[in-house]
Design a protein around this motif. Sequence first.
Motif, PDB file in Angstrom:
ATOM      1  N   SER A  35      -7.179  43.751  -7.515  1.00  0.00           N
ATOM      2  CA  SER A  35      -7.909  42.922  -8.482  1.00  0.00           C
ATOM      3  C   SER A  35      -7.023  41.883  -9.150  1.00  0.00           C
ATOM      4  O   SER A  35      -7.510  40.841  -9.586  1.00  0.00           O
ATOM      5  CB  SER A  35      -8.546  43.815  -9.549  1.00  0.00           C
ATOM      6  OG  SER A  35      -7.535  44.541 -10.238  1.00  0.00           O
ATOM      7  N   HIS A  36      -5.715  42.115  -9.227  1.00  0.00           N
ATOM      8  CA  HIS A  36      -4.839  41.153  -9.892  1.00  0.00           C
ATOM      9  C   HIS A  36      -4.277  40.096  -8.929  1.00  0.00           C
ATOM     10  O   HIS A  36      -3.334  39.395  -9.263  1.00  0.00           O
ATOM     11  CB  HIS A  36      -3.696  41.885 -10.623  1.00  0.00           C
ATOM     12  CG  HIS A  36      -2.908  42.793  -9.749  1.00  0.00           C
ATOM     13  ND1 HIS A  36      -3.289  44.096  -9.504  1.00  0.00           N
ATOM     14  CD2 HIS A  36      -1.761  42.606  -9.056  1.00  0.00           C
ATOM     15  CE1 HIS A  36      -2.391  44.659  -8.705  1.00  0.00           C
ATOM     16  NE2 HIS A  36      -1.460  43.775  -8.417  1.00  0.00           N
ATOM     17  N   GLY A  37      -4.830  39.999  -7.717  1.00  0.00           N
ATOM     18  CA  GLY A  37      -4.481  38.916  -6.815  1.00  0.00           C
ATOM     19  C   GLY A  37      -3.487  39.261  -5.726  1.00  0.00           C
ATOM     20  O   GLY A  37      -3.237  38.446  -4.842  1.00  0.00           O
ATOM     21  N   ARG A  38      -2.906  40.420  -5.758  1.00  0.00           N
ATOM     22  CA  ARG A  38      -1.919  40.796  -4.755  1.00  0.00           C
ATOM     23  C   ARG A  38      -2.617  41.345  -3.522  1.00  0.00           C
ATOM     24  O   ARG A  38      -3.624  42.041  -3.620  1.00  0.00           O
ATOM     25  CB  ARG A  38      -0.991  41.861  -5.351  1.00  0.00           C
ATOM     26  CG  ARG A  38       0.110  42.294  -4.433  1.00  0.00           C
ATOM     27  CD  ARG A  38       1.090  43.188  -5.187  1.00  0.00           C
ATOM     28  NE  ARG A  38       2.008  43.794  -4.243  1.00  0.00           N
ATOM     29  CZ  ARG A  38       1.900  45.027  -3.773  1.00  0.00           C
ATOM     30  NH1 ARG A  38       0.911  45.801  -4.173  1.00  0.00           N
ATOM     31  NH2 ARG A  38       2.771  45.500  -2.918  1.00  0.00           N
ATOM     32  N   THR A  39      -2.096  41.023  -2.341  1.00  0.00           N
ATOM     33  CA  THR A  39      -2.641  41.568  -1.091  1.00  0.00           C
ATOM     34  C   THR A  39      -1.531  42.276  -0.331  1.00  0.00           C
ATOM     35  O   THR A  39      -0.353  41.955  -0.475  1.00  0.00           O
ATOM     36  CB  THR A  39      -3.241  40.461  -0.205  1.00  0.00           C
ATOM     37  OG1 THR A  39      -2.227  39.534   0.121  1.00  0.00           O
ATOM     38  CG2 THR A  39      -4.410  39.775  -0.885  1.00  0.00           C
ATOM     39  N   LYS A  40      -1.937  43.224   0.474  1.00  0.00           N
ATOM     40  CA  LYS A  40      -0.972  44.013   1.234  1.00  0.00           C
ATOM     41  C   LYS A  40      -1.627  44.429   2.541  1.00  0.00           C
ATOM     42  O   LYS A  40      -2.805  44.752   2.578  1.00  0.00           O
ATOM     43  CB  LYS A  40      -0.589  45.249   0.414  1.00  0.00           C
ATOM     44  CG  LYS A  40       0.366  46.198   1.088  1.00  0.00           C
ATOM     45  CD  LYS A  40       0.615  47.402   0.172  1.00  0.00           C
ATOM     46  CE  LYS A  40       1.517  48.391   0.841  1.00  0.00           C
ATOM     47  NZ  LYS A  40       1.716  49.587   0.003  1.00  0.00           N
ATOM     48  N   GLN A  41      -0.847  44.400   3.640  1.00  0.00           N
ATOM     49  CA  GLN A  41      -1.364  44.845   4.919  1.00  0.00           C
ATOM     50  C   GLN A  41      -1.027  46.314   5.095  1.00  0.00           C
ATOM     51  O   GLN A  41       0.118  46.729   4.944  1.00  0.00           O
ATOM     52  CB  GLN A  41      -0.763  44.044   6.061  1.00  0.00           C
ATOM     53  CG  GLN A  41      -1.814  43.442   6.930  1.00  0.00           C
ATOM     54  CD  GLN A  41      -1.244  42.548   8.011  1.00  0.00           C
ATOM     55  OE1 GLN A  41      -0.073  42.220   8.025  1.00  0.00           O
ATOM     56  NE2 GLN A  41      -2.104  42.149   8.903  1.00  0.00           N
TER      57      GLN A  41
END
Length: 61
Positions: A35-41
């Motif tokens: 929700s705070h904008g961080r993405t992770k694979q």
Amino acid sequence: MVDTKTPGDKTLSVPTKTLTLKPRVETGTVRQSFSHGRTKQVVVEKRGKRRVGGDAPATET
């Protein structure tokens, strides 16, 4: 009673190869977003459907 080796005696041998099971799941990667904008694979496993009652098809009466 005397223990003597006779030519007909057989000995037990233990196999040196270990037994293993192969995993039956498929793996894939997806992008997880927070929700705070961080993405992770991340890696996910796809499991098969659980079968109830065996492999035989159901018969109607």
